[in-house]
Design a protein around this motif. Structure first.
Motif, PDB file in Angstrom:
ATOM      1  N   PHE A  45      14.227 -14.070  -4.604  1.00  0.00           N
ATOM      2  CA  PHE A  45      13.223 -13.630  -5.568  1.00  0.00           C
ATOM      3  C   PHE A  45      12.051 -13.079  -4.762  1.00  0.00           C
ATOM      4  O   PHE A  45      11.304 -13.830  -4.152  1.00  0.00           O
ATOM      5  N   LEU A  46      11.917 -11.758  -4.778  1.00  0.00           N
ATOM      6  CA  LEU A  46      10.871 -11.106  -3.995  1.00  0.00           C
ATOM      7  C   LEU A  46       9.788 -10.580  -4.934  1.00  0.00           C
ATOM      8  O   LEU A  46      10.095  -9.956  -5.944  1.00  0.00           O
ATOM      9  N   ALA A  47       8.541 -10.873  -4.582  1.00  0.00           N
ATOM     10  CA  ALA A  47       7.442 -10.272  -5.340  1.00  0.00           C
ATOM     11  C   ALA A  47       6.754  -9.233  -4.474  1.00  0.00           C
ATOM     12  O   ALA A  47       6.560  -9.451  -3.287  1.00  0.00           O
ATOM     13  N   VAL A  48       6.434  -8.099  -5.073  1.00  0.00           N
ATOM     14  CA  VAL A  48       5.752  -7.027  -4.349  1.00  0.00           C
ATOM     15  C   VAL A  48       4.369  -6.863  -4.968  1.00  0.00           C
ATOM     16  O   VAL A  48       4.238  -6.567  -6.151  1.00  0.00           O
ATOM     17  N   VAL A  49       3.343  -7.108  -4.142  1.00  0.00           N
ATOM     18  CA  VAL A  49       1.969  -7.050  -4.629  1.00  0.00           C
ATOM     19  C   VAL A  49       1.282  -5.866  -3.963  1.00  0.00           C
ATOM     20  O   VAL A  49       1.626  -5.502  -2.845  1.00  0.00           O
ATOM     21  N   GLY A  50       0.323  -5.294  -4.664  1.00  0.00           N
ATOM     22  CA  GLY A  50      -0.430  -4.206  -4.048  1.00  0.00           C
ATOM     23  C   GLY A  50      -1.250  -3.467  -5.076  1.00  0.00           C
ATOM     24  O   GLY A  50      -1.064  -3.651  -6.270  1.00  0.00           O
ATOM     25  N   ARG A  51      -2.174  -2.638  -4.565  1.00  0.00           N
ATOM     26  CA  ARG A  51      -2.989  -1.843  -5.478  1.00  0.00           C
ATOM     27  C   ARG A  51      -2.156  -0.741  -6.109  1.00  0.00           C
ATOM     28  O   ARG A  51      -1.102  -0.383  -5.577  1.00  0.00           O
ATOM     29  N   SER A  52      -2.675  -0.174  -7.203  1.00  0.00           N
ATOM     30  CA  SER A  52      -1.967   0.958  -7.810  1.00  0.00           C
ATOM     31  C   SER A  52      -1.930   2.104  -6.806  1.00  0.00           C
ATOM     32  O   SER A  52      -2.873   2.297  -6.044  1.00  0.00           O
ATOM     33  N   GLY A  53      -0.837   2.826  -6.802  1.00  0.00           N
ATOM     34  CA  GLY A  53      -0.705   3.937  -5.870  1.00  0.00           C
ATOM     35  C   GLY A  53      -0.266   3.491  -4.496  1.00  0.00           C
ATOM     36  O   GLY A  53      -0.170   4.289  -3.581  1.00  0.00           O
ATOM     37  N   GLY A  54       0.046   2.214  -4.350  1.00  0.00           N
ATOM     38  CA  GLY A  54       0.468   1.710  -3.049  1.00  0.00           C
ATOM     39  C   GLY A  54       1.944   1.904  -2.785  1.00  0.00           C
ATOM     40  O   GLY A  54       2.431   1.578  -1.714  1.00  0.00           O
ATOM     41  N   GLY A  55       2.669   2.405  -3.777  1.00  0.00           N
ATOM     42  CA  GLY A  55       4.093   2.685  -3.588  1.00  0.00           C
ATOM     43  C   GLY A  55       5.011   1.653  -4.231  1.00  0.00           C
ATOM     44  O   GLY A  55       6.226   1.713  -4.045  1.00  0.00           O
ATOM     45  N   LYS A  56       4.436   0.722  -5.014  1.00  0.00           N
ATOM     46  CA  LYS A  56       5.261  -0.342  -5.612  1.00  0.00           C
ATOM     47  C   LYS A  56       6.294   0.218  -6.585  1.00  0.00           C
ATOM     48  O   LYS A  56       7.484  -0.090  -6.487  1.00  0.00           O
ATOM     49  N   ALA A 204       3.667 -18.007  -8.107  1.00  0.00           N
ATOM     50  CA  ALA A 204       4.313 -18.940  -9.027  1.00  0.00           C
ATOM     51  C   ALA A 204       5.823 -18.704  -9.105  1.00  0.00           C
ATOM     52  O   ALA A 204       6.588 -19.631  -9.364  1.00  0.00           O
ATOM     53  N   LEU A 205       6.269 -17.475  -8.889  1.00  0.00           N
ATOM     54  CA  LEU A 205       7.670 -17.155  -9.153  1.00  0.00           C
ATOM     55  C   LEU A 205       8.518 -16.899  -7.914  1.00  0.00           C
ATOM     56  O   LEU A 205       9.705 -17.244  -7.894  1.00  0.00           O
ATOM     57  N   ALA A 206       7.920 -16.299  -6.886  1.00  0.00           N
ATOM     58  CA  ALA A 206       8.758 -15.702  -5.836  1.00  0.00           C
ATOM     59  C   ALA A 206       9.076 -16.654  -4.689  1.00  0.00           C
ATOM     60  O   ALA A 206       8.375 -17.626  -4.439  1.00  0.00           O
ATOM     61  N   ASP A 207      10.207 -16.338  -3.994  1.00  0.00           N
ATOM     62  CA  ASP A 207      10.545 -16.992  -2.738  1.00  0.00           C
ATOM     63  C   ASP A 207       9.717 -16.390  -1.602  1.00  0.00           C
ATOM     64  O   ASP A 207       9.456 -17.021  -0.599  1.00  0.00           O
ATOM     65  N   ARG A 208       9.382 -15.104  -1.823  1.00  0.00           N
ATOM     66  CA  ARG A 208       8.786 -14.346  -0.741  1.00  0.00           C
ATOM     67  C   ARG A 208       7.893 -13.283  -1.377  1.00  0.00           C
ATOM     68  O   ARG A 208       8.260 -12.691  -2.402  1.00  0.00           O
ATOM     69  N   VAL A 209       6.729 -13.093  -0.785  1.00  0.00           N
ATOM     70  CA  VAL A 209       5.794 -12.103  -1.321  1.00  0.00           C
ATOM     71  C   VAL A 209       5.509 -11.074  -0.234  1.00  0.00           C
ATOM     72  O   VAL A 209       5.245 -11.444   0.910  1.00  0.00           O
ATOM     73  N   ILE A 210       5.618  -9.790  -0.596  1.00  0.00           N
ATOM     74  CA  ILE A 210       5.149  -8.779   0.356  1.00  0.00           C
ATOM     75  C   ILE A 210       3.983  -8.021  -0.275  1.00  0.00           C
ATOM     76  O   ILE A 210       3.926  -7.848  -1.491  1.00  0.00           O
ATOM     77  N   VAL A 211       3.046  -7.635   0.578  1.00  0.00           N
ATOM     78  CA  VAL A 211       1.911  -6.839   0.116  1.00  0.00           C
ATOM     79  C   VAL A 211       2.134  -5.411   0.594  1.00  0.00           C
ATOM     80  O   VAL A 211       2.351  -5.177   1.783  1.00  0.00           O
ATOM     81  N   LEU A 212       2.118  -4.474  -0.342  1.00  0.00           N
ATOM     82  CA  LEU A 212       2.284  -3.060  -0.001  1.00  0.00           C
ATOM     83  C   LEU A 212       0.912  -2.408   0.044  1.00  0.00           C
ATOM     84  O   LEU A 212       0.143  -2.507  -0.911  1.00  0.00           O
ATOM     85  N   ARG A 213       0.621  -1.766   1.182  1.00  0.00           N
ATOM     86  CA  ARG A 213      -0.642  -1.034   1.260  1.00  0.00           C
ATOM     87  C   ARG A 213      -0.377   0.319   1.893  1.00  0.00           C
ATOM     88  O   ARG A 213       0.160   0.399   2.985  1.00  0.00           O
ATOM     89  N   GLU A 214      -0.736   1.353   1.194  1.00  0.00           N
ATOM     90  CA  GLU A 214      -0.542   2.733   1.663  1.00  0.00           C
ATOM     91  C   GLU A 214       0.875   2.947   2.177  1.00  0.00           C
ATOM     92  O   GLU A 214       1.100   3.507   3.253  1.00  0.00           O
ATOM     93  N   GLY A 215       1.847   2.449   1.418  1.00  0.00           N
ATOM     94  CA  GLY A 215       3.239   2.711   1.761  1.00  0.00           C
ATOM     95  C   GLY A 215       3.789   1.872   2.897  1.00  0.00           C
ATOM     96  O   GLY A 215       4.876   2.142   3.399  1.00  0.00           O
ATOM     97  N   ARG A 216       3.038   0.868   3.345  1.00  0.00           N
ATOM     98  CA  ARG A 216       3.546  -0.006   4.412  1.00  0.00           C
ATOM     99  C   ARG A 216       3.413  -1.457   3.978  1.00  0.00           C
ATOM    100  O   ARG A 216       2.603  -1.792   3.116  1.00  0.00           O
ATOM    101  N   ILE A 217       4.210  -2.321   4.644  1.00  0.00           N
ATOM    102  CA  ILE A 217       4.115  -3.747   4.346  1.00  0.00           C
ATOM    103  C   ILE A 217       2.963  -4.336   5.148  1.00  0.00           C
ATOM    104  O   ILE A 217       3.002  -4.376   6.379  1.00  0.00           O
TER     105      ILE A 217
END
Lengths: 248, 276
Positions: A45-56, A204-217
């Motif tokens: 369960f992967l969560a991808v966090v980031g600002r809008s326009g970050g490529g999510k 609360a949900l994920a096994d792993r969280v990645i933060v996307l910023r400007e198209g990179r982790i």
């Protein structure tokens, strides 16, 4: 509730792996992803966090097969993605229920043999037993997303993609939906990628969280908290949320 | 729940009265006008040769009903209207669908249709008479022309305004083109198509009446024009009332179709259901 989620005979469970290697995606002049690598384990369960326009959303559309990468490879279960894949289901920001089809017809939108029974069972799994005959317009926002979830899960996908599906719901309904999704995911074990801007939701949900910023982790952390997770209560969760927020 | 039921009990009778009032209200004005008209005619306020009393019109109705002319003429008009509607509406629907679904067809067809649309179709009457004479085909051709455009435009518009997000969802969930057309695009365009149909029905009667008054040997338009020749004002007024009735009937029929086809639409659901 767990009785509803028991695995039925002959129904495939488990998840598929996702692998992106050297993926780039640009729309005209603007490049959204550049040399992007990501591996998601089967059932993770992967969560991808980031600002809008970050490529999510771009990331999600590439995995869903809705868009093609400008470069690099996207693989699902070890096979390169070529267009839409029935093993991959996508939950949109809006429920996108067809207003002129009843709830059960919406869940069984792809039809196929025995669709009605399967759809009724999927509705029971999301706690909407017996509501199949109603029109979507009479449902609340949370109920609509439950129907959308049932529609995504009725075909037993190996991968579930969620594009901020709970963003428009009120806080209490959102927590209900978290519990529901957590329960179903633990019972079925499909791979899940959740796009969200809500860090608490991710933790609360994920096994792993990645933060996307400007198209990179920008950050990649494992969430090692036992389930089910009582939100907010755990100081470790708060600590993790702080760390993620700092990276966003 | 039970508290609400108790509170409802003493008022149980009221809704019946309210319902009756609401059902009758639309008829109040026409009935009042009719009475005033009859009184005026009987008091000698109106020249009976120019404006006969409603009772005289009713009598004319009875007379033409008995000798069969009313039924025969209404049937002749009804047939023309129906044939014209089926041909014109069918063409409009198919072409509207084609231009709505495929861009190349739109580029090829739409600007021409929009250009022709701006010609008032009744202006073509002299030309139509030259082409078809004054037979059935002339009148049907005019009705076809009148009905085609509203159906075409609204079908095109309906298809184009179907929610793109739903179409995308249907693609993601594996519906093929055919299933998308039947389950997403057509039902989504249906409200607009039905609006087009209602417009078309109005234009259908209008066109037919005009065509029949100009040249015909049967039909309601012919009946009224013939009555004018013999100064039978009661029959003329009767004819006008029959038009009104037929128009109302056509409208009621489309509303019934709408109620069935758009049962999913919040606007057609019993009020109070959506406040959840």
């Amino acid at each position: 509730m767990s009785a509803l989620l028991e695995t039925r005979e002959g129904e495939a469970t488990g998840g598929l792996s996702v692998a992106l290697s050297g993926v780039s995606k640009s729309f005209g002049e603007t490049s959204v992803l550049r040399g992007f690598d990501l591996k998601v384990r089967p059932g993770e369960f992967l969560a991808v966090v980031g600002r809008s326009g970050g490529g999510k959303s771009t990331l999600l559309r590439l995995v869903a097969g809705l868009d093609r990468p400008s470069g690099g490879r996207v693989e699902i279960g070890g096979r390169p993605v070529a267009g839409l894949n029935p093993a991959v289901r996508l939950l949109f920001q809006e429920a996108r229920l067809v207003p002129w089809q009843s709830v059960v017809q919406n869940v069984g939108i792809a039809r196929g043999p025995g669709w009605r029974e399967a759809a009724e069972r999927a509705l029971a799994d999301v706690g909407l037993d017996g509501r199949g005959g109603e029109w979507p317009s009479v449902l609340s926002g949370g109920q609509k997303q439950r129907v959308a979830l049932a529609r995504a899960l009725v075909s037993r996908p190996g991968i579930l993609l969620l594009d901020e599906p709970f963003g428009a719901l009120d806080a209490l309904t959102r927590i209900e939906m978290h519990r529901l999704l957590d329960g179903i995911w633990r019972a079925r074990g499909f791979t899940t990628i959740l796009i969200t801007h809500d860090v608490a939701e991710a933790v609360a949900l994920a096994d792993r969280v990645i933060v996307l910023r400007e198209g990179r982790i920008a950050l990649d952390v494992e969430v090692e908290l036992e389930r089910p997770r009582a939100e907010l209560a755990d100081p470790r969760a708060a600590e993790l949320q702080k760390r993620i927020l700092a990276a966003v | 729940m039970s508290v609400e039921a108790l509170a409802e009990a003493p008022r149980a009778r009221r809704p019946d009265v309210a319902w009756l009032g609401r059902a009758l209200a639309p008829w109040a004005l026409p009935i009042a006008l009719l009475i005033a008209w009859e009184v005026a005619a009987r008091a000698g306020l109106a020249n009976p040769r120019l404006l006969p009393a409603p009772s005289a019109v009713a009598l004319a109705g009875w007379r033409t009903l008995l000798d069969g002319t009313l039924a025969a003429n209404a049937l002749a008009s009804g047939q023309r209207a129906l044939v014209g509607l089926v041909i014109g509406g069918g063409l409009g629907f198919v072409l509207g669908l084609a231009t709505g679904l495929w861009r190349p067809v739109e580029t090829l067809l739409d600007s021409t249709v929009q250009m022709v649309r701006n010609v008032p179709h009744l202006a073509l009457i002299p030309l139509v008479i030259l082409w078809f004479g004054i037979g059935e085909s002339a009148k049907i051709f005019l009705v076809v022309l009148g009905v085609f455009f509203p159906v075409y435009i609204n079908t095109f518009h309906g298809v184009r305004t179907v929610d793109r997000q739903l179409v995308e969802m249907a693609e993601v969930y594996g519906l093929d083109r055919r299933a998308r057309l039947w389950r997403i695009v057509l039902p989504g365009a249906m409200p607009s198509i039905l609006v087009g149909l209602r417009y078309a029905l109005g234009l259908m009667w209008l066109t037919l009446i005009v065509a029949e008054t100009i040249s015909a040997s049967s039909g309601l338009g012919y009946m009224t024009m013939n009555a004018r020749e013999f100064f039978q004002t009661d029959v003329v007024i009767l004819g006008i009332l029959v038009y009104a009735l037929l128009g109302k009937l056509a409208d009621a029929a489309t509303r019934a179709v709408e109620r069935r086809a758009l049962a999913w639409h919040p606007a057609w659901q019993p009020s109070g259901e959506d406040s959840r």
